[in-house]
Design a protein around this motif. Structure first.
Motif, PDB file in Angstrom:
ATOM      1  N   LYS A   1       4.091   0.787  11.231  1.00 21.27           N
ATOM      2  CA  LYS A   1       4.054   2.060  10.507  1.00 21.27           C
ATOM      3  C   LYS A   1       3.787   3.216  11.456  1.00 21.27           C
TER       4      LYS A   1
ATOM      5  N   GLU B   1       0.868  -1.164   0.000  1.00 23.03           N
ATOM      6  CA  GLU B   1       0.000   0.000   0.000  1.00 23.03           C
ATOM      7  C   GLU B   1       0.916   1.228   0.000  1.00 23.03           C
TER       8      GLU B   1
ATOM      9  N   ARG C   1       5.189 -13.224   9.255  1.00 17.68           N
ATOM     10  CA  ARG C   1       5.902 -11.989   8.946  1.00 17.68           C
ATOM     11  C   ARG C   1       7.238 -11.960   9.673  1.00 17.68           C
ATOM     12  N   LEU C   2       8.129 -11.160   9.155  1.00 18.52           N
ATOM     13  CA  LEU C   2       9.443 -11.013   9.770  1.00 18.52           C
ATOM     14  C   LEU C   2       9.357 -10.046  10.942  1.00 18.52           C
TER      15      LEU C   2
HETATM   16  P1  ATP Z   1      -0.301  -1.843   6.721  1.00 19.33           P
HETATM   17  O1  ATP Z   1      -0.344  -1.863   8.191  1.00 19.33           O
HETATM   18  O2  ATP Z   1      -0.346  -0.479   6.135  1.00 19.33           O
HETATM   19  O3  ATP Z   1      -1.176  -2.834   6.020  1.00 19.33           O
HETATM   20  P2  ATP Z   1       1.820  -3.563   5.896  1.00 19.33           P
HETATM   21  O4  ATP Z   1       3.072  -3.699   6.684  1.00 19.33           O
HETATM   22  O5  ATP Z   1       0.901  -4.702   5.743  1.00 19.33           O
HETATM   23  O6  ATP Z   1       1.174  -2.292   6.487  1.00 19.33           O
HETATM   24  P3  ATP Z   1       1.741  -3.309   3.039  1.00 19.33           P
HETATM   25  O7  ATP Z   1       2.220  -2.198   2.217  1.00 19.33           O
HETATM   26  O8  ATP Z   1       0.299  -3.627   3.015  1.00 19.33           O
HETATM   27  O9  ATP Z   1       2.231  -3.002   4.503  1.00 19.33           O
HETATM   28  O10 ATP Z   1       2.591  -4.617   2.750  1.00 19.33           O
HETATM   29  C1  ATP Z   1       2.909  -5.091   1.473  1.00 19.33           C
HETATM   30  C2  ATP Z   1       3.257  -6.549   1.532  1.00 19.33           C
HETATM   31  O11 ATP Z   1       4.361  -6.758   2.407  1.00 19.33           O
HETATM   32  C3  ATP Z   1       2.112  -7.351   2.082  1.00 19.33           C
HETATM   33  O12 ATP Z   1       1.960  -8.506   1.286  1.00 19.33           O
HETATM   34  C4  ATP Z   1       2.535  -7.694   3.474  1.00 19.33           C
HETATM   35  O13 ATP Z   1       1.992  -8.897   3.886  1.00 19.33           O
HETATM   36  C5  ATP Z   1       4.048  -7.750   3.355  1.00 19.33           C
HETATM   37  N1  ATP Z   1       4.686  -7.437   4.641  1.00 19.33           N
HETATM   38  C6  ATP Z   1       4.514  -6.339   5.385  1.00 19.33           C
HETATM   39  N2  ATP Z   1       5.204  -6.417   6.538  1.00 19.33           N
HETATM   40  C7  ATP Z   1       5.857  -7.611   6.527  1.00 19.33           C
HETATM   41  C8  ATP Z   1       6.741  -8.287   7.437  1.00 19.33           C
HETATM   42  N3  ATP Z   1       7.101  -7.758   8.597  1.00 19.33           N
HETATM   43  N4  ATP Z   1       7.209  -9.501   7.076  1.00 19.33           N
HETATM   44  C9  ATP Z   1       6.859 -10.039   5.898  1.00 19.33           C
HETATM   45  N5  ATP Z   1       6.038  -9.470   5.007  1.00 19.33           N
HETATM   46  C10 ATP Z   1       5.536  -8.260   5.303  1.00 19.33           C
END
Ligand code: ATP
Ligand code: MG
Length: 566
Positions: free
Chosen positions: A277, A43, A267-268
């Protein structure tokens, strides 16, 4: 250290992780006609961080490994927080990590189609316009321990729903007064299936569609349909979306669309940093860091500025593996991946970060010599450079102690030490100023102790680095350390201020470092090993004659030791 990390290996013959196994099974059964097509769907509401790197490596990595494709899709369904600035940064970060997408898409490009499908759902009796306010919707939804209640407008006629939805679109109603909801089951044990919201009224300007839309689709409604439009095969997301999968599937079935497979992975999470965020934004807004690319930030821009290489990040992501179990990885794994890569590629240089002047009283005034120094013993092709040597030098303050403990093999009063690539010196006199600070060490050198000399083999316990005073260049050196002084904010209670766990030692600035002159031609992002000290990267704040270096990582992990001492 945790399991995921200890099973890590960069070995290409390592066993498949569970997503590779699913992909291989699908290839074998011909489920998607032998295709692999993934996407990375950020996003554009913030900068990418190291957690995203894991998702990028996974999605692009699968496409590479199986000869498939990977899209970059901006999931821009929430105009309030999104901005083109983020789009540009995200693109740049993905490329920097070493990946190129096959197609670039925006969920907002699908707004017309998503709207038409919503109309279809209404016509099929599978969606309705709900007049409840957001608070009422929450109340009607029930809880995990009690069923929800049907909205009073759930059984509106198709005609009335079509009329109202069209009027929502044209901007007739105020925000929060109506939503479009899927008609699924208000008693489902899965809260996501209790008539989830598909559209909400938002009279906000969108970074791409401008003021065209007064209603916006929710993530849950837009995501699967976007995957379907792009003919994605494996739609990979993080574990918190596991409970959303039935809804993902429901939408595709209800509309009757091509159906990708959603797969969730853990997730990591990393120790000693923050990745939410909200907290990253607080750090930037409250100027607790210098910006999104502050080298302490876990953002890819920050990590890059710190001196990380894309290769080291990819190696790290490979090592930590992909699993279904949430865990936290120690920052040491990330740092080790960087040390390992820079050890191979970074040229060695000499630098006195906290310089003390050394005068060799028996070295002729005005004389200089040139010594050959190996650029990188790990890389036979890296060659050598010339180091100028003379009567006045600098050494690092860490390499001298007036009253050293036993086992201190660096310089001390009356002691001797070898200067790297040069001579053995003996410390004869310590000169102090009125404040009792050391201003100069007066030493003598053994002219026969250089290679080729009669005393070349002279055994001394320590070798230290040095810089020639007259030709040295000045630099500011920024020593970075962990952002947080504790491993994780996980145990910090909600009401407590997390900011007090920001490591006060996370940045130390050394103003008067002295570096060997070859470093004056370094370019931003050039990385070096300062011998015996650590790996350093030229910062973009550098100017001609005013170099700024960031410490990317120390030579060894001193953190664990420090914690024990403390
Ligand atoms: P939001 O809280 O705004 O949804 P988000 O961390 O999910 O934040 P996105 O931009 O939606 O951010 O994430 C893009 C992609 O990265 C998604 O597929 C999400 O699952 C993945 N992603 C985000 N954070 C992690 C993480 N810590 N480890 C692995 N994948 C991640
Ligand atoms: Mg998200």
């Amino acid at each position: 250290m945790d399991d995921a990390a200890s099973e890590a290996t960069a070995d290409p013959k390592r066993s498949l992780h569970f997503i590779e196994q699913i992909v291989e099974d699908d290839l074998a059964s011909g489920k998607f006609g032998g295709r692999v097509h993934t996407r990375f769907p950020p996003e554009p509401n913030g900068y990418l961080h190291i957690g995203h790197a894991k998702s990028i490596c996974l999605n692009f990595g699968l496409a590479q490994k199986y000869g498939g494709k990977c899209n970059l899709r901006f999931d821009d369904t929430n105009p309030l927080a999104e901005d083109t600035e983020y789009v540009d940064s995200i693109r740049e970060s993905v490329r920097w990590l070493g990946f190129e997408w096959d197609e670039e898409h925006y969920a907002s490009d699908y707004f017309d189609r998503l709207y038409d499908w919503a109309v279809e759902l209404i016509k099929k009796g599978s969606a309705y316009v709900c007049d409840l306010s957001p608070e009422q919707i929450r109340e009607y939804r029930g809880g995990w321990d009690r069923p929800g209640k049907n909205s009073p407008t759930r059984d509106r006629s198709v005609t009335e729903n079509l009329d109202l939805f069209e009027r929502m679109r044209s901007g007739e109603f105020a925000e929060g007064t109506r939503t479009l909801r899927a008609k699924i089951d208000m008693t489902s044990p899965n809260m996501n299936l209790r008539d989830p919201i598909l559209y909400r009224i938002l009279k906000a300007h969108h970074h791409r569609t401008g003021d065209k839309w007064k209603i916006y689709p929710t993530y849950d409604y837009a995501h699967g349909q976007s995957d379907s439009i792009e003919k994605i095969t494996h739609s990979i997301c993080t574990l918190e979306f596991e409970d959303h999968r039935p809804l993902y599937d429901w939408c595709l079935e209800a509309i009757g669309l091509y159906h990708p497979q959603q797969i969730e992975f853990a997730r990591l999470n990393l120790t000693h940093t923050v990745m939410s965020k909200r907290r990253l934004l607080e750090l930037v807004r409250e100027k607790l860091v210098a910006g999104w690319d502050d080298p302490r930030m876990p953002t890819l821009e920050g990590i890059r500025r710190r001196g990380y290489t894309p290769e080291s990040l990819r190696a790290f992501c490979e090592r930590i593996g992909v699993s279904k179990y949430n865990s936290q990885h120690d920052m040491v794994w990330l740092e080790d991946a960087l040390r390992e890569h820079l050890n191979k590629i970074a040229q060695r240089r000499l630098a006195a970060l906290r310089p003390i002047k050394v005068t060799l009283t028996n070295y002729p005034e005005g004389k200089t010599e040139q010594f050959d120094a190996n650029n990188n013993p790990e890389d036979p092709n890296s060659g050598t450079r010339k180091l100028t040597f003379g009567r006045e030098l600098y050494i690092d303050a860490d390499d001298f102690l007036e009253e050293p403990p036993k086992g201190f093999f660096r310089l001390k009063p009356g002691g001797e030490v070898r200067l790297r690539f040069a001579y053995v010196i003996t410390c004869d006199e310590v000169v102090m100023n009125a404040a009792g600070e050391i201003v100069e060490l007066r030493c003598t050198y053994d002219p026969e102790s250089h290679s080729g000399g009669a005393n070349a083999g002279r055994k001394v316990k320590g070798t230290i680095h040095w810089v020639h005073a007259l030709t040295a260049v000045d630099a500011e050196v920024r020593l970075y350390d962990h952002l947080l002084s504790i491993e994780s904010l996980g145990d910090v209670p909600e009401g407590e201020d997390w900011r007090k766990f920001i490591n006060p030692e996370s940045l130390k600035i050394l103003k008067g470092a002295k570096l060997e002159p070859s470093l004056s031609s370094a370019r931003p992002e050039d990385r070096f090993q300062f011998e015996r000290t650590g790996y350093f990267c030229l910062d973009k704040d550098s100017r001609d004659g005013a170099l700024v270096f960031n410490r990317a990582v120390s030579l060894r992990d001193s953190w664990a030791k420090m914690q024990k001492k403390g």
